[in-house]
Structures are given as structure tokens and as C-alpha cells.
Write an enzyme that holds these catalytic residues in place. Sequence first.
Site, PDB file in Angstrom:
ATOM      1  N   GLU A   1       0.822  -1.212   0.000  1.00 40.93           N
ATOM      2  CA  GLU A   1       0.000   0.000   0.000  1.00 40.93           C
ATOM      3  C   GLU A   1       0.854   1.259   0.000  1.00 40.93           C
ATOM      4  O   GLU A   1       0.478   2.276  -0.596  1.00 40.93           O
ATOM      5  CB  GLU A   1      -0.951  -0.038   1.196  1.00 40.93           C
ATOM      6  CG  GLU A   1      -2.030  -1.097   1.011  1.00 40.93           C
ATOM      7  CD  GLU A   1      -2.885  -1.328   2.243  1.00 40.93           C
ATOM      8  OE1 GLU A   1      -4.124  -1.277   2.112  1.00 40.93           O
ATOM      9  OE2 GLU A   1      -2.320  -1.564   3.329  1.00 40.93           O
TER      10      GLU A   1
ATOM     11  N   GLU B   1      -4.184  -9.417   3.222  1.00 37.32           N
ATOM     12  CA  GLU B   1      -4.960  -9.125   4.438  1.00 37.32           C
ATOM     13  C   GLU B   1      -6.090 -10.113   4.683  1.00 37.32           C
ATOM     14  O   GLU B   1      -6.368 -10.481   5.836  1.00 37.32           O
ATOM     15  CB  GLU B   1      -5.511  -7.691   4.367  1.00 37.32           C
ATOM     16  CG  GLU B   1      -4.502  -6.617   4.744  1.00 37.32           C
ATOM     17  CD  GLU B   1      -3.581  -6.200   3.613  1.00 37.32           C
ATOM     18  OE1 GLU B   1      -2.849  -5.222   3.757  1.00 37.32           O
ATOM     19  OE2 GLU B   1      -3.589  -6.878   2.546  1.00 37.32           O
TER      20      GLU B   1
END
Length: 257
Positions: free
Chosen positions: A111, A131
Site C-alpha cells: 500500500e 490481508e
Amino acid sequence: MTEAGVLFEVEGPVARITLNRPARRNAIDGAAAAGLAEALARFEADPDLRVAVLCGAGPVFCAGMDLAAFGAGQVEAVLFGPGGFAGLTEARRTKPLIAAVHGAALAGGCELALACDLIVAEEGSRFGLPEVIRGLVAGAGGALRLASVIPPARAREILLTGRMVDTAEAWELGLIARRAEPGAGLAVALELAREIAANAPLAVAETLRLSRAAEAAQLAALWPENARILRAIMGSEDAQEGARAFLERRAPVWQGR
């Protein structure tokens, strides 16, 4: 040097910002988040600096949020402080920022790379947003940004499976701007930075602003909902189980709550 875990160096008009926690795979804790935010502010405030390169010390770019920091109650500082995750993912920037990726850019590390304007990746690098495997969501911009960079169907497949993407696939998808041989990623990123820095600074800034305008307008409306979902997921039983299972190297037992 800025705060613990982040180095700031200047090479002419180019700033080099280094995540410097190699023993922790450059995972982000509260101090590193504050250090990165400070480094970005320093870069933005200096009129002599035109482009910055973000890189990682040691064998990987960044492994995401430090799970020890998660367990120590640093979630607010790392995820929800000024500028979002690590002080970067929601930061307002006016100058180009290039990610020089080697090894792995995983979870929050991926990210961070996605939050940059350009990515240079060494052959053999891996990108991943795993995730869901840990009971979490890619809530530091991964779920929002990936589908704006690569085809949506491919983005959803990557997000929903949590699988890794290598340099060759990242290139094919259009995720990265330049490829580099192993060990040469930083040099290639710095060369790209110097190419950009040689151009008219006002023209570069306005071109960058226009190129990001659609994404910026879309994300401005979505960040509050993103934060709401992320907070809810971080507090779920499955998120706690995912972290425990990862640390204990076992398969998680999901409860759906």
C-alpha cells in the site's frame, strides 16, 4: 536522519527516504510512521527538492504494519495518524514520489508503494495484499487503489485471494513503471528521479496534479467509509485470530465475527 527507523538523504534535487528497520523487514511501528511523515513534510517544504525516492534497507522493501506494534496498541498511531498509514497513504503531496521496490512489498508495504506516483521494481520482487488471509482488509488504500491502477477483475482476484504478484506479472498488469535487475532497483529509481527533476518544476507539479485528479476526487469521498470499515475489522475476533495464527504459524480458525 528523522525519527527512528527512517533515513533522509539529499542528492541534488532528489531526496532519498529509507525505511531503516531491516531486522523487522521494515515493518511500520508508531515511531517509523512518525519518521516517514516527518520525512515527507521535509521533502515537501524544501523548494530545492523536486523528486523523492522511497526505498527499504535490508532484504525487503516493507512487510507492512509491525504486528508487535499492533499487539502493543499502536494501531491509531500507525494506521490513523496524520497522512494515514505510515504518514503516507492519505498524505497530500505536490511533488513526485517514486517507490524503489526490492524483495517484497507486502500488505501495508504494498500500500505504501501504491501510494507513490511511480514504482520501480527489481526482478524477483513480490507484491501482495494478503490481508484477507489474516482476517483483515487492505484498508490503507490497497482495496481502493489497486483497481484504479490495474484492470478491476484482476485487482479483485488479487485482493480476494491474497496471492502474491511477481515483477513480471506486475509489469504485465501495468503496476510498475520500470523494471531493474536484482540489486539495481534503487539506482534505476534514482535515475528516473533525476530525469523528472531535470524538467520544469511548476510544469511537473501541475502535470502530476492533473494526472491524479480523478483518483483524488474519488478517494476523498471514500476515505471516511474506508476508515469505518477498517476500524470495525481491526476490532473483530477474526482479526485477532488472524494475527495469532500468523505469529504461531498455524492455520486460522475463523468465526465470522
